[in-house]
Design a protein around this motif. Structure first.
Motif, PDB file in Angstrom:
ATOM      1  N   THR A  53      -7.140  13.968   7.315  1.00  0.00           N
ATOM      2  CA  THR A  53      -8.130  13.230   6.540  1.00  0.00           C
ATOM      3  C   THR A  53      -7.855  11.742   6.668  1.00  0.00           C
ATOM      4  N   VAL A  55      -7.820   7.906   5.778  1.00  0.00           N
ATOM      5  CA  VAL A  55      -7.748   7.183   4.509  1.00  0.00           C
ATOM      6  C   VAL A  55      -8.368   5.804   4.691  1.00  0.00           C
ATOM      7  N   PRO A  56      -9.495   5.559   4.046  1.00  0.00           N
ATOM      8  CA  PRO A  56     -10.146   4.262   4.211  1.00  0.00           C
ATOM      9  C   PRO A  56      -9.235   3.131   3.751  1.00  0.00           C
ATOM     10  N   LEU A  57      -9.373   1.989   4.357  1.00  0.00           N
ATOM     11  CA  LEU A  57      -8.648   0.762   4.009  1.00  0.00           C
ATOM     12  C   LEU A  57      -7.150   0.818   4.298  1.00  0.00           C
ATOM     13  N   ILE A  72       1.574  16.848   0.847  1.00  0.00           N
ATOM     14  CA  ILE A  72       0.705  15.905   1.528  1.00  0.00           C
ATOM     15  C   ILE A  72       1.559  14.995   2.401  1.00  0.00           C
ATOM     16  N   SER A 165       1.211  -4.461   6.376  1.00  0.00           N
ATOM     17  CA  SER A 165       0.023  -4.210   5.572  1.00  0.00           C
ATOM     18  C   SER A 165       0.004  -5.013   4.283  1.00  0.00           C
ATOM     19  N   ILE A 166       1.146  -5.569   3.916  1.00  0.00           N
ATOM     20  CA  ILE A 166       1.139  -6.248   2.617  1.00  0.00           C
ATOM     21  C   ILE A 166       1.087  -7.758   2.802  1.00  0.00           C
TER      22      ILE A 166
ATOM     23  N   HIS B 652      -0.728  -0.047  -1.668  1.00  0.00           N
ATOM     24  CA  HIS B 652      -1.320  -1.357  -1.946  1.00  0.00           C
ATOM     25  C   HIS B 652      -2.842  -1.302  -1.996  1.00  0.00           C
ATOM     26  N   ILE B 653      -3.427  -0.170  -1.595  1.00  0.00           N
ATOM     27  CA  ILE B 653      -4.895  -0.083  -1.619  1.00  0.00           C
ATOM     28  C   ILE B 653      -5.326   0.177  -3.058  1.00  0.00           C
ATOM     29  N   PHE B 656      -7.471   3.667  -4.690  1.00  0.00           N
ATOM     30  CA  PHE B 656      -7.029   5.049  -4.843  1.00  0.00           C
ATOM     31  C   PHE B 656      -5.942   5.181  -5.895  1.00  0.00           C
ATOM     32  N   THR B 659      -3.693  11.352  -4.456  1.00  0.00           N
ATOM     33  CA  THR B 659      -4.179  12.216  -3.396  1.00  0.00           C
ATOM     34  C   THR B 659      -4.216  13.629  -3.970  1.00  0.00           C
ATOM     35  N   MET B 669      -8.679  11.834  -1.050  1.00  0.00           N
ATOM     36  CA  MET B 669      -8.139  10.750  -1.868  1.00  0.00           C
ATOM     37  C   MET B 669      -8.834  10.766  -3.228  1.00  0.00           C
TER      38      MET B 669
END
Lengths: 166, 977
Positions: A53, A55-57, A72, A165-166, B652-653, B656, B659, B669
């Motif tokens: 799946t 994961v957006p963003l 997961i 990413s941060i 950091h997103i 969400f 999960t 998500m």
């Protein structure tokens, strides 16, 4: 340079490295034609192509999440991570499941090969000329008969994604 | 640290909490002997255990405190504030020591001589003053109750056994079994005294004999038990009655089953004493069988159950595919068992909310003393249960709110009496179940929120302007207390007002999906209402789909679902490119999930997969007071989902919160309503609408601009950008003169034409404010009726296309519809050639230039477009850089591009670089338009490839630059004047 011939003799696939206690077993895997290795003790599982799946963003190296027997697992697209083309890669990739800081991750690679036992003393330093993306995740190099094996630092792979990413 | 010490620490923590609240209670009801007894026993137990474990410091402090309590129990010492304070001080010392013990594993070094000294003096001094006649205590309750219930009996047995051991010759041999004996004895005595079926005391005695105890031993033990009870305050009559139980059974040595059952009971009994003590000294009757379990075991259990729930869901999903299966019956049974198991395990995580309150009575008492206030803390619904994870997250916020109430809310007694209230202030704390939520109320009858101070603070912090405040309701203004750094405490007391504000409280509560509301009436008190979910581990969620990807939306934030047909799209409207939906009487800001999450467009053609394709859904959600709609493609069932944390690598997103695995095994998500809300309100438009909805949410939008609001003529307020106004004057218009049909005023050695709001020469009567526009030698005065205010507000022109010339459109400023004045219109009225001076017909009318104006602000678009059109250009407008690129590719027929610098998405710099990279546009003159124009900015602009660089608010400079560029050929690099 040290004795090359000797080194080659030692690296018999699957061999238990004699009396030397300093040998280590590596699971080999291919990414974009290059052979990589991870210490076998770090590998929890090897899976065929999975239903992943997206994961957006998420950082682009993250292919998404997959369900491994109720856990997961976050999938890392190793081709992306190494700056290699990765069209239609995720759907066919093999997944090598590793544990990092109590969290499961799966590294998506082209193929998973045999387990090699290698003499720790034969490990060579990372060439300074290696592309930074590769150098960050390389812990050392072994010269096999017909190819080079890069020892992949799992923690390095994941840590550098995080800082990106941060 | 060994297990014994761990056990001691856990037990002592509980005892100390109980002591805290019981001591405060005692202070209020000094006469309650049961309470005194309970407090004494707990302190005694602590002392005893410390002695046993070899903790001298703890033991001596506890001992000194116990002495004082003993005097109190014997009626030799009156309970007073001083006594309670001193015992509480001892308690604090014990807590410190216990804490140090917990971290260090041993008692810290140090001296308690001073504390012990004052405790001793209290105990001895008062008793020396003469033993007050011991009040004849009414013999209330049964013998069991008088003996102190289960905990009293336990204590007595413990004392007796210790004393017995001390005088026994076979100490070493007996010691290992003594604890067992003590517990069995206590349990048996309790049963005997309550005349309940259970362990027979005879069995215990027989067992002792079987183990080789002599009659003498048993006698000694019996008399020790008697001594212990009398030491604990039982009178001799009762002691005799008690011992009779022992004697009686002894005299009747009925051959009975061996003492095995007693020993089996033991493990369950063992942890009982502290709990029993907490349950108001009469817990014996309905004593719960409790067991101390490591929290990790519970967490593991929870995880396993979660897995089971998931597997069950998967099985049921598979089963749906088969009409008739032999697995049907067993699976349904599995389903049922799993559900019950899930509920039971959830129960183990449930704790009464009172656990989070246990420290509050003490806190309020100490505050009351320190601030010289009389405060009652009334707590109701303390047994309301909720998930321990949530309990932990609300503990601090609740403490903070109660502290605030006591510190800022409740007045001193004198103030209260002066205000006609009772001298005692009251803080109410209550909890109750409501649907799937817990509602916690914190209210006080204090002075309430001082509105004047809030307003003042809002103004000094620049959170809102005076006019904005005027437009708000009282409650909206009160919500400012949730803003960061907002404290109305005039002075920083030792208690609160340290800058840790209500914003932290709100964050903590919203983090667990709760909401907090605040109401206050000045002079009458304030009230917080907190609504929190029962649990976080398993939640009910709505499954939605967008662009072929599924997401779970926690059900508790979903208010309603709206289905909108794609074809009619009734109620779906756009304001400035942002979708809104007219839901009943309110305008709902909308955001598309696919935009928030930046989902790639799926290739699926709408209509391909059935009926849902011709409609779209809006999930109406609420976070705090903000209500918004999320547009999704499809909505599925609600499902019970097990929340699993998001991988660290993606934490950091903000969109969400977790999960989960669906019934069919796929990972999805879980959307975080708070994250979505901030994504929704990030767009400037929604911010403005949200302001009305959320009350007090002031837009910090990009395009906030100072507007001068005034009134002139009939109709509503009007506004003009402050930056365009050179000065504000007030003049007596009777002094104005008429030349050439115009009204002019002598002003600074020149003649300033005066216009009224209709663009006509101003009437020469009365004193009026005048807005002065100045440009070099030219001046214009606009006569208005009154200047209202200067307001910083995001400018969103709502109604472009004006009812009359001179109006650009309308915008909501400080809550009122306001006309935005077209300055250019008046300038042209006042001086025909204001803008034409330097254009000097650079090109013929048949040779009109095409200008592409790239500007994201509606205001500037509307300001500049008519001006450019008037100056003879053909203008095409692009709202952002991306659109400009499209337009250039589509019809490459522009002569000049005028572009804003700061734009969302593609900035002006990006745009010019892109266009310059394109060969066909390499030579195109591009003028930068920006609000910043210092030398560095200009240089940067020219470096990026701009032909010229002018400031936004200088229309003349823009016209001059355009004219220059148009007439002298292109690519003319020259700075604007």
């Amino acid at each position: 340079m040290r004795n090359e011939g000797q080194l080659r003799d030692d690296t018999v696939p699957g061999a238990i490295a004699g009396a030397e206690s300093t040998s280590e077993d590596y699971v080999t895997m291919g990414i974009g034609g290059q052979t990589f290795g991870i210490p076998v003790l770090n590998v929890r599982d090897v899976l065929g192509p999975q239903n992943i799946t997206r994961v957006p963003l998420a950082p682009e190296e993250i292919a998404g999440s997959l369900n491994l027997r109720g856990r997961i697992v976050t999938a890392v697209n190793m081709r992306k991570r190494l700056g290699l083309p990765s069209e239609n890669f995720v759907a066919t990739a093999m997944a090598v499941v590793v544990e990092h800081e109590d969290e499961p991750f799966s590294l998506l690679v082209d193929e998973v090969g045999e387990v090699l036992s290698l003499q720790s003393a034969r490990r060579e330093a990372v060439p300074a000329t290696l592309d930074a993306r590769w150098r960050d995740v390389t812990q050392g190099i072994y010269r096999l008969d017909d190819r080079l094996l890069i020892v992949l630092g799992v923690a390095d792979v994941l840590r550098t994604i995080r800082t990106d990413s941060i | 640290m060994d297990d014994l010490l761990k056990e001691f620490l856990a037990e002592t923590q509980e005892s100390l909490d109980v002591l805290d609240s019981e001591l405060v209670e005692l202070e209020q009801q000094p006469g309650d002997p049961a309470l005194v007894g309970s407090i004494f026993r707990i302190m005694h137990t602590i002392k005893g255990t410390c002695g046993f474990l070899g903790l001298p410091r703890l033991e001596s402090v506890a001992h000194a405190a116990e002495d004082v309590l003993g005097r109190v129990r014997d009626g030799q010492l009156e309970i007073s504030q001083g006594v309670v304070s001193l015992v509480l001080a001892a308690l604090d010392r014990i807590k410190e020591l216990v804490a140090a013990l917990e971290t260090g594993g041993s008692e810290p070094a140090g001296s308690d001589a001073e504390l012990i000294g004052s405790l001793r003096r209290l105990a001895e001094g008062e008793s020396a003053a003469g033993p007050a006649a011991k009040p004849a205590v009414e013999k209330a309750g049964s013998l069991f109750d008088r003996a102190g219930g289960v905990s009293g009996i336990d204590t007595a047995c413990e004392m007796a056994c210790n004393a017995f051991l001390a005088q026994s010759e076979q100490r070493a041999a007996l010691e290992p079994d003594m604890l067992k004996l003590q517990l069995a004895l206590a349990a048996a005595l309790a049963v005997a005294l309550q005349q309940k079926p259970g362990i027979n005391i005879a069995d215990v005695l027989i067992c002792l004999r079987d183990n080789g105890w002599t009659e003498r031993d048993i006698d000694v033990l019996g008399s020790e038990i008697g001594k212990a009870f009398s030491e604990l305050g039982l009178d001799s009559e009762d002691v005799a009655a008690l011992l009779a139980h022992l004697k009686y059974e002894e005299a009747d040595p009925a051959p009975a089953p061996v003492a095995q059952p007693a020993e089996e009971e033991k493990p369950a009994r063992q942890p009982a004493p502290p709990v029993a003590a907490a349950e108001k000294h009469d817990a014996g009757a309905g004593q719960a069988q409790t067991l101390r379990v490591n929290i990790n075991v519970l967490e593991d259990l929870m995880t396993m159950v979660s897995e089971l729930v998931l597997t069950r869901n998967q099985l049921l999903q598979i089963l749906r595919g088969y009409g008739d299966s032999p697995f049907l019956a067993p699976l349904q049974r599995l389903n049922q068992v799993t559900t019950e198991l899930q509920e039971s395990v959830m129960m183990t995580r449930m704790q009464p909310i009172g656990n989070a309150w246990s420290k509050l009575p003490r806190l309020v008492r100490d505050l009351g003393q320190e601030l010289d206030k009389k405060i009652d803390l009334v707590m109701t619904g303390a047994d309301t249960e909720l998930d321990r994870q949530i309990l932990e997250s609300i503990r601090d916020p609740l403490t903070h709110m109660v502290r605030n109430s006591a510190d800022h809310g409740i007045e001193t007694s004198a103030e209260r009496v002066a205000a006609g209230k009772t001298p005692h202030g009251t803080i109410h704390l209550s909890a109750r179940h409501e649907g799937g939520h817990i509602v916690v109320l914190v209210s006080d009858d204090g002075r309430g929120l001082p509105m004047a101070r809030i307003r003042e603070k809002v103004l000094t912090n620049g959170l809102a302007t005076e006019a904005q405040l005027d437009a708000m309701s009282e409650q909206q203004i009160q919500q400012f207390i949730f803003r960061p750094g907002f404290s109305t405490a005039a002075a920083v007391t030792s208690v609160s007002g340290r800058g840790v504000g209500m914003d932290v409280v709100r964050n903590n509560i919203e983090k667990i999906g709760g909401i907090i509301e605040f109401q206050s009436t000045e002079g009458a008190g304030s009230r917080f209402v907190i609504k929190i979910p029962l649990t976080l581990a398993i939640v009910s969620a709505l499954i939605v789909e967008c662009e072929g990807e599924r997401f779970a939306m926690p059900q508790n934030s979903v208010v309603e679902l709206v289905r909108i047909s794609r074809t009619s799209a009734k109620g779906l409207e756009n304001i400035n490119g942002r979708p809104v939906y007219r839901l009943r009487d309110r305008l709902l800001p909308l955001a598309s999930l696919s935009e928030i999450l930046d989902l790639p467009k799926s290739d699926k053609v709408p209509g391909e997969d059935g009926e849902s394709a011709d409609s779209t859904y809006v999930v109406v959600s609420q976070v705090g007071a903000l209500i918004f709609g999320i547009i999704v493609d499809k909505v599925f069932d609600t499902e019970e989902i097990v929340v699993k944390p998001v991988s660290r690598i993606m934490r950091h997103i903000p969109c969400f919160s977790g999960t989960t695995i669906l019934g069919d095994g796929r990972v999805i998500m879980i959307l975080d309503p708070n994250g979505l809300a901030s994504a929704v309100s990030a767009s400037p438009h929604v911010e403005a609408v949200g302001k009305a909805a959320a009350g007090g949410r002031i837009a910090g939008g990009r395009e906030a601009m100072s507007m001068l609001v005034f009134r002139a003529g009939d109709g509503g307020p009007q506004a003009v950008p402050l930056s365009l106004v050179a000065r504000l004057e007030e003049a007596d218009l009777t002094k104005a003169e008429v030349t050439g049909g115009r009204t002019v005023l002598q002003y600074r050695n020149g003649l300033m034409p005066l216009l009224d709001i209709n663009g006509n020469p101003a009437a020469r009567a009365g004193k009026h404010p005048i807005l002065v526009f100045v440009d070099g030698p030219r001046m214009l005065g606009l006569v208005v009726d009154s200047v209202v205010d200067i307001i910083d507000a995001p400018l969103d022109l709502q109604l472009a296309g004006s009812a009359r010339p001179g109006i650009l459109g309308s915008a909501i400023i400080a809550g009122a519809a306001t006309d935005i004045v077209d300055t250019v219109h008046y300038l042209r009225q006042g001086d025909e050639d204001w803008f034409n001076v330097e254009t000097e017909k650079p090109f013929g009318a048949e040779d009109q230039r095409n200008v592409l104006l790239v500007e994201d602000s509606a205001f500037f678009r509307n300001l500049l477009m008519p001006m450019l059109t008037l100056a003879g250009y053909r203008v095409v407008v692009a709202e952002h850089g991306e659109a400009a690129v499209e337009l250039c590719k589509e019809k490459n027929s522009f002569d000049i591009i005028v572009s804003d610098i700061e734009m969302p998405g593609l900035s002006g710099f990006d745009l010019v670089r892109m266009l310059r990279a394109d060969e066909s546009m390499g030579e195109m003159p591009i003028i930068a338009l920006s609000s910043h124009a210092n030398a560095r900015d200009i240089e940067r602009g020219l470096d990026a490839g701009f032909t010229d660089y002018v400031t936004k608010l200088d229309p003349k400079a823009l016209l001059a630059a355009l004219s220059r560029v148009a007439s002298t050929g292109f690519a003319h690099k020259e700075l604007a004047a």
